[in-house]
Design an enzyme around this catalytic site. Structure first.
Site, PDB file in Angstrom:
ATOM      1  N   GLU A  47       0.848  -1.195   0.000  1.00 19.08           N
ATOM      2  CA  GLU A  47       0.000   0.000   0.000  1.00 19.08           C
ATOM      3  C   GLU A  47       0.884   1.246   0.000  1.00 19.08           C
ATOM      4  O   GLU A  47       1.821   1.356   0.794  1.00 19.08           O
ATOM      5  CB  GLU A  47      -0.950   0.060   1.207  1.00 19.08           C
ATOM      6  CG  GLU A  47      -1.856   1.303   1.123  1.00 19.08           C
ATOM      7  CD  GLU A  47      -2.960   1.369   2.187  1.00 19.08           C
ATOM      8  OE1 GLU A  47      -2.806   0.773   3.268  1.00 19.08           O
ATOM      9  OE2 GLU A  47      -3.989   2.029   1.911  1.00 19.08           O
ATOM     10  N   HIS A 118      -2.317  11.092  -4.533  1.00 16.43           N
ATOM     11  CA  HIS A 118      -3.504  11.290  -5.380  1.00 16.43           C
ATOM     12  C   HIS A 118      -3.330  12.323  -6.479  1.00 16.43           C
ATOM     13  O   HIS A 118      -4.321  12.781  -7.062  1.00 16.43           O
ATOM     14  CB  HIS A 118      -4.745  11.651  -4.538  1.00 16.43           C
ATOM     15  CG  HIS A 118      -5.011  10.693  -3.432  1.00 16.43           C
ATOM     16  ND1 HIS A 118      -5.080   9.329  -3.612  1.00 16.43           N
ATOM     17  CD2 HIS A 118      -5.208  10.889  -2.099  1.00 16.43           C
ATOM     18  CE1 HIS A 118      -5.319   8.743  -2.458  1.00 16.43           C
ATOM     19  NE2 HIS A 118      -5.397   9.664  -1.518  1.00 16.43           N
ATOM     20  N   ASP A 144      -9.390   7.143  -4.431  1.00 17.58           N
ATOM     21  CA  ASP A 144      -9.664   8.593  -4.477  1.00 17.58           C
ATOM     22  C   ASP A 144      -9.492   9.157  -5.879  1.00 17.58           C
ATOM     23  O   ASP A 144      -8.970  10.260  -6.073  1.00 17.58           O
ATOM     24  CB  ASP A 144      -8.775   9.354  -3.470  1.00 17.58           C
ATOM     25  CG  ASP A 144      -9.124   9.001  -2.030  1.00 17.58           C
ATOM     26  OD1 ASP A 144     -10.015   8.143  -1.814  1.00 17.58           O
ATOM     27  OD2 ASP A 144      -8.516   9.565  -1.119  1.00 17.58           O
TER      28      ASP A 144
END
Ligand SMILES: C[S@@+](CC[C@H](N)C(=O)[O-])C[C@H]1O[C@@H](n2cnc3c(N)ncnc32)[C@H](O)[C@@H]1O
Length: 247
Positions: A47, A118, A144
């Protein structure tokens, strides 16, 4: 509760420690749909984005105890959120040399979740450098993706440089088996590696599937099953769809 429910995640939210987890509620359903078959199994996981560390124990408890879990953040302060049996690497998700080393040290991965900065160039660079290190049948999850519509993140409605538009082009590439319009729509090798691009609210999931051969067309008559790949011998050859596929 069965494994098809999001109960694991709901239970986890009530058992967090000082490490805060930040996820949109509807992501849990996406995780369960995409990763439910790996719940409790030993896998290799990455992650991007640690923040206050709450997703580290969440994923550690979701997968099997023999799993290898790696986490990445650009902020060195995130090292303090480490969990026994997991690793945290500090680096920039938009830095190709960092990503190559990350993959060499921790890959290949069954699941990659991008919950980092993001920004468009971050999501795209991470995907391009990490996709080759995703295992067959693995899932690449970008979170997102509504930032694709935000100019402040490099996005904007139908902005070519956004991750959402990039992912739409992946859809085209996945279908590049099916036509010989080479001048406008060349065959892309990634078609041999992709099984699906799934768009959820604010999440894009790309599923890997390594295909040694073009898709198989199956027919059956009177119980006799036959298969052929002739239909997709289209690239630079004669297509059975000729005249109807744009040529
Ligand atoms: C949304 S938070 C992560 C939340 C965490 N995954 C969770 O579920 O609680 C985003 C994190 O990405 C990190 N980040 C921002 N830009 C980054 C970059 N270029 N490379 C790696 N991490 C980055 C930030 O420092 C921040 O901690």
């Amino acid at each position: 509760m069965g494994r098809r429910t999001i109960q694991y995640f709901l239970d986890y939210l009530k058992q967090t420690d000082h490490r805060r987890v930040t996820k949109w509620m509807h992501y849990f359903e996406v995780y369960q749909r995409e990763l439910g078959h790996m719940q409790g199994k030993d896998i290799s996981f990455l992650e991007i984005g640690v923040y206050q560390g709450g997703s580290i124990p969440m994923w550690a408890g979701y997968f099997g105890q023999g799993s290898r879990l790696a986490f990445v953040d650009i902020d060195p302060d995130c090292m303090r959120h480490a969990e026994p049996g997991t690793s945290i690497e500090i680096g920039d998700q938009a830095d190709p040399s960092f990503l190559e080393k990350l993959a060499a040290d921790h890959g290949p991965f069954d699941v990659i979740v991008d919950d980092g900065g993001h920004l468009m160039h971050q999501q795209i660079t991470s995907f391009e450098y990490l996709w080759p290190h995703l295992n067959d049948r693995g899932r690449y999850i970008v979170e997102d993706t509504h930032t694709s519509y935000w100019p402040g993140y490099g996005g904007g409605y139908r902005e070519e440089a956004s991750f959402i538009e990039y992912a739409k082009r992946l859809v085209d590439k996945m279908h590049s088996w099916y036509t010989d319009q080479d001048k406008i729509f060349p065959f892309d090798e990634i078609a041999k590696q992709m099984n699906g691009v799934r768009f959820y609210d604010s999440v894009v999931v790309v599923e890997k599937q390594l295909k040694k051969e073009p898709p198989l067309l199956v027919g059956s008559k009177n119980g006799e099953v036959s298969g052929s790949r002739k239909a997709l011998n289209v690239r630079g050859r004669r297509s059975v769809f000729q005249g109807r596929d744009g040529i």
